[in-house]
Design an enzyme around this catalytic site. Structure first.
Site, short mmCIF file in Angstrom:
data_model
loop_
_atom_site.label_atom_id
_atom_site.label_comp_id
_atom_site.label_asym_id
_atom_site.label_seq_id
_atom_site.Cartn_x
_atom_site.Cartn_y
_atom_site.Cartn_z
CG ASP A 9 -39.36 116.87 -5.83
OD1 ASP A 9 -38.21 116.48 -6.05
OD2 ASP A 9 -40.36 116.38 -6.38
CB SER A 10 -37.84 118.42 -9.79
OG SER A 10 -38.30 117.09 -9.62
CB CYS A 72 -35.27 116.83 -5.34
SG CYS A 72 -34.84 116.48 -7.06
CD GLU A 151 -44.29 116.19 -11.39
OE1 GLU A 151 -45.16 117.06 -11.57
OE2 GLU A 151 -43.62 116.10 -10.34
CB CYS A 183 -36.54 109.11 -7.70
SG CYS A 183 -37.58 110.41 -8.42
CG HIS A 185 -41.42 112.29 -8.71
ND1 HIS A 185 -40.43 113.19 -8.40
CD2 HIS A 185 -42.40 113.00 -9.34
CE1 HIS A 185 -40.79 114.39 -8.84
NE2 HIS A 185 -41.98 114.30 -9.41
N1 DGL Z 1 -38.11 113.75 -7.05
C1 DGL Z 1 -36.90 113.95 -7.82
C2 DGL Z 1 -35.79 113.07 -7.27
O1 DGL Z 1 -35.91 112.60 -6.14
C3 DGL Z 1 -37.22 113.76 -9.26
C4 DGL Z 1 -36.17 114.28 -10.14
C5 DGL Z 1 -36.62 114.73 -11.47
O2 DGL Z 1 -37.27 115.76 -11.54
O3 DGL Z 1 -36.25 114.07 -12.45
O4 DGL Z 1 -34.76 112.87 -7.87
#
Ligand code: DGL
Length: 267
Positions: A9-10, A72, A151, A183, A185
């Site tokens: 993931d990011s 992600c 985050e 998302c 997150h």
């Molecule tokens: N968890 C990522 C997603 O599902 C977050 C993306 C981001 O870093 O903006 O899109």
């Protein structure tokens, strides 16, 4: 098969998938990479998201993973089909599992999707939902403030409530009966989101659905780990291991985890 599963993931968002994997596939070892230093991916160009996702992919392939999960949505929307066709191992994204679950849940065919700017702009959920049921009405909304909130570890309390209320005011009472957290997150904000939208809106978190699909694929491809050893998961971040570890332990309900800070520059 004893090899680990690679999840990327990011940042910390993919931990929502890891949590479900730990619950639904407790014999499986996870190797996780979060590109925290370059998070968020949402406002980035497709080329950047593609390049970063390939770096994480190459890193995980080096760890000899038997399955890859792009946990992600932003990266899934841009890269899933190309990474899937380039690799020999199963590659899963998080968009189709979430879409399937929403179709199963909705009673009035009015589905909301919230995600990053990149995911909403790509219309990946609209396409995924319409490919299953042409009669659903999909309302999309980008919530760019949610990822930085998670985050920073501030996903509980009055500040988080304020951001959720401001971001979702357009969705309150707009007729949707199902909301996809598009998302990874966002499940960390699920309680706050659900409280604000009320009991008439069912919340779909793609983590749960993705883990279910992983389980099916591992079973059908005879890849499940049959060893009786307890797996030790390994976490990597391109950012600070301290904050990552704090959020991960809190979310995964663990007293400690193995986190290493790495650079993806050479991948
Ligand atoms: N968890 C990522 C997603 O599902 C977050 C993306 C981001 O870093 O903006 O899109």
């Amino acid at each position: 098969m004893k090899q680990p599963i690679g999840i990327m993931d990011s940042g910390v968002g993919g931990l929502t998938v890891v949590k479900e994997v730990m619950r639904q596939l407790p014999n499986e070892q996870v190797i996780y990479i979060g590109d925290t230093a370059r998070c968020p991916y949402g406002p980035r160009t497709k080329d950047e998201v593609r390049a970063f996702t390939w770096q994480m992919t190459r890193f995980l392939l080096e760890q000899n993973v038997k399955m890859l999960v792009i946990a992600c949505n932003t990266a899934t929307a841009v890269t899933l089909s190309e990474i899937r066709s380039a690799l020999k191992i199963p590659v899963l994204g998080v968009i189709h599992p979430g879409a399937r679950a929403a179709i199963k849940t909705t009673q009035n065919n009015q589905i909301g999707v919230i995600g990053t700017e990149g995911t909403i702009r790509s219309e990946a959920y609209v396409k995924a939902l319409m490919s299953i049921n042409r009669h659903v009405h999909v309302k999309g909304l980008a919530c760019p403030k949610f990822v930085p909130l998670v985050e920073s570890g501030e996903f509980k309390g009055p500040f988080a409530e304020k951001i959720v209320e401001e971001s979702l005011s357009r969705f309150k009472g707009n007729g949707i009966d199902t909301l996809i957290l598009g998302c990874t997150h966002y499940p960390l904000l699920e309680e706050t989101i659900s409280r604000y939208l009320g009991p008439d809106v069912q919340i779909i978190s793609s983590g749960e659905e993705t883990a279910r699909e992983m389980s099916t694929i591992l079973y059908f491809q005879d890849l499940l780990n049959s060893s009786s050893e307890r797996p030790t998961h390994q976490f990597y971040t391109t950012g600070s291991s301290g904050l990552f570890s704090q959020i991960a332990c809190d979310w995964l309900d663990l007293s400690s985890i193995q986190v290493e800070s790495i650079s993806l520059r050479n991948y």
